[in-house]
Write a protein that holds these residues in place. Structure first.
Motif, PDB file in Angstrom:
ATOM      1  N   LEU A 162     -24.116  16.884 -58.028  1.00 53.65           N
ATOM      2  CA  LEU A 162     -23.769  17.981 -57.334  1.00 53.65           C
ATOM      3  C   LEU A 162     -24.886  19.196 -57.311  1.00 53.65           C
ATOM      4  CD1 LEU A 162     -19.991  18.393 -58.456  1.00 53.65           C
ATOM      5  CD2 LEU A 162     -21.270  17.212 -56.874  1.00 53.65           C
ATOM      6  N   ASP A 163     -25.478  19.234 -58.363  1.00 48.12           N
ATOM      7  CA  ASP A 163     -26.638  20.234 -58.437  1.00 48.12           C
ATOM      8  C   ASP A 163     -27.909  19.839 -57.820  1.00 48.12           C
ATOM      9  OD1 ASP A 163     -25.000  21.880 -60.303  1.00 48.12           O
ATOM     10  OD2 ASP A 163     -25.736  20.744 -61.916  1.00 48.12           O
ATOM     11  N   ARG A 164     -27.877  18.530 -57.068  1.00 55.25           N
ATOM     12  CA  ARG A 164     -29.112  18.171 -56.428  1.00 55.25           C
ATOM     13  C   ARG A 164     -28.954  18.530 -54.875  1.00 55.25           C
ATOM     14  NH1 ARG A 164     -29.113  12.912 -59.604  1.00 55.25           N
ATOM     15  NH2 ARG A 164     -30.211  13.407 -61.449  1.00 55.25           N
ATOM     16  N   LEU A 165     -27.939  19.129 -54.675  1.00 48.33           N
ATOM     17  CA  LEU A 165     -27.304  19.489 -53.422  1.00 48.33           C
ATOM     18  C   LEU A 165     -27.349  20.720 -53.071  1.00 48.33           C
ATOM     19  CD1 LEU A 165     -24.295  16.912 -53.079  1.00 48.33           C
ATOM     20  CD2 LEU A 165     -26.677  16.503 -52.264  1.00 48.33           C
ATOM     21  N   PRO A 166     -28.388  21.700 -53.161  1.00 46.30           N
ATOM     22  CA  PRO A 166     -28.192  23.180 -53.177  1.00 46.30           C
ATOM     23  C   PRO A 166     -27.852  23.817 -52.019  1.00 46.30           C
ATOM     24  CG  PRO A 166     -30.605  22.629 -52.916  1.00 46.30           C
ATOM     25  CD  PRO A 166     -29.769  21.144 -53.157  1.00 46.30           C
ATOM     26  N   GLU A 167     -27.850  23.289 -50.908  1.00 44.24           N
ATOM     27  CA  GLU A 167     -27.230  23.793 -49.692  1.00 44.24           C
ATOM     28  C   GLU A 167     -26.125  23.123 -49.238  1.00 44.24           C
ATOM     29  OE1 GLU A 167     -30.269  24.582 -46.835  1.00 44.24           O
ATOM     30  OE2 GLU A 167     -31.696  25.314 -48.212  1.00 44.24           O
ATOM     31  N   THR A 168     -25.439  22.292 -50.101  1.00 45.08           N
ATOM     32  CA  THR A 168     -24.096  21.801 -49.930  1.00 45.08           C
ATOM     33  C   THR A 168     -23.054  22.078 -50.831  1.00 45.08           C
ATOM     34  OG1 THR A 168     -25.189  19.913 -48.781  1.00 45.08           O
ATOM     35  CG2 THR A 168     -23.038  19.389 -49.510  1.00 45.08           C
TER      36      THR A 168
END
Length: 289
Positions: free
Chosen positions: A110-116
């Motif tokens: 989840l933390d690798r999806l900064p604009e999601t």
């Protein structure tokens, strides 16, 4: 029943186990790697003769109780457990309760999806993980119990911002909770939640009477955010079948005004410390919130 394949699977998995995993001494000479048959039999609550017959492909079809005992003794992963049941010629029943802890690699994703905006929900719609943008976009609860989207949707006046998908989401909640109740009939937390929803929400009861059937997938919605304004969003759901979890990914069309707004919200959220989500199960005498 694939007796030969089942016997091979049991022998191979036994050879992979190490005595130290079970608190057994390793200095005792062993003729073969792994645990002894009598050790596995004791852990699985079987007689040594019954277990030996299984490993030698001479046993009748084992019952689900025996298979569960073997899976527990060998500490099989969910896919390995399902494979064990398939080799024995039967379907693996679900666990006794919904899984309420998120896998670390899923949470890290989840933390690798900064604009999601991304959240993970368990089978009772409890939020077991979310990233900062999801907190900023959808709001959050900071009470003593984990956030539960079903409870928030039907009993807390929504506790979320205005959304064009509120009615559809209500049907999704009811359909998923019905499936979960069938899969986990002995889960006290789920039973408590359903009791509270049925007694406290006429809407929940009304939707339940229509027996909705909905599956996760792609949906669009319009969200009225209190500070960011109206956003047009895409919602996509990925499944984690081993844990009966859903990963909800919320995005906006590339180069749209909503995408730019999400980018700004993500920047602001990254600067604001947020408490870690609580992923432990709630106490048995209260429904998850």
């Amino acid at each position: 029943m694939a007796r030969t394949e089942l016997a091979r699977f049991l022998r191979e998995r036994r050879a992979e186990l190490r005595p130290r995993q079970y608190g057994l001494p390793e200095d005792t000479p062993r003729r073969t790697p792994g645990l002894r048959r009598e050790e596995i039999a004791e852990l699985a609550h079987l007689s040594v003769d019954s277990y030996t017959r299984l490993e030698q492909a001479r046993s009748p079809r084992p019952s689900p109780r025996i298979l569960d005992g073997l899976a527990h003794a060998r500490r099989l992963t969910p896919p390995e457990r399902s494979h064990l049941f398939r080799l024995a010629g039967t379907d693996a029943p679900p666990g006794t309760a919904a899984v309420r802890r998120v896998r670390p690699h899923v949470a890290a994703m989840l933390d690798r999806l900064p604009e999601t905006a991304a959240i993970v929900t368990d089978a009772s719609y409890g939020v077991v993980a979310r990233n900062p943008l999801a907190r900023a976009l959808l709001g959050h609860d900071d009470g003593p119990a984990p956030t539960n989207l079903a409870h928030r949707r039907f009993l807390d006046g929504g506790r979320a911002y205005g959304s064009s998908s509120a009615e559809e989401f209500g049907h999704l909640v009811v359909a998923r909770l019905r499936r979960s109740a069938q899969r986990y009939p002995h889960d006290p937390h789920l039973a408590a939640l359903l009791t509270e929803l049925r007694s406290g929400s006429a809407e929940f009861r009304r939707i339940g009477e229509s027996h909705p059937v909905h599956a996760p997938g792609h949906r669009t919605k319009t969200l009225d955010h209190p500070t960011a304004g109206r956003l047009h969003l895409n919602c996509d759901v990925l499944l984690v079948p081993e844990d009966d979890h859903e990963v909800v990914l919320i995005t906006a069309a590339a180069n749209s005004t909503s995408a730019e707004t999400l980018r700004k919200l993500a920047t602001e959220a990254s600067k604001t410390p947020t408490p870690a989500d609580q992923s432990r199960p709630p106490k048995a005498n209260r429904a998850p919130r």
